[in-house]
Design a protein around this motif. Sequence first.
Motif: not given
Length: 90
Positions: A46-49, A52-61
């Motif tokens: 599993v990778r977290e992508f 593109g927003k600066e300062g955004s936390r987390g992402g799509e796994r």
Amino acid sequence: MPGFVGSLVKINLGKDWIDFVVENEDDLYVIYLLIDPGDILYGWTVREFRGGKEGSRGGERVRIYVGLRVEGLEYHAFRGGTLIRGGRAY
């Protein structure tokens, strides 16, 4: 070791394939004995992508299937783990 329990690993040994399910630390030692540099390992991870927003936390796994051409490996009995180094396999 909890991250590896139940993991399915496919090992390409040239013309032959081995499907291996890791169930305990002893299985990691068996994998160490089976794998040689130049072999190709395939498995799911599993990778977290991140967006593109600066300062955004987390992402799509995202669950992806990867291949690794083995360049070197080590077994650490005191840690109960196998370290496999390599590069991307196509």
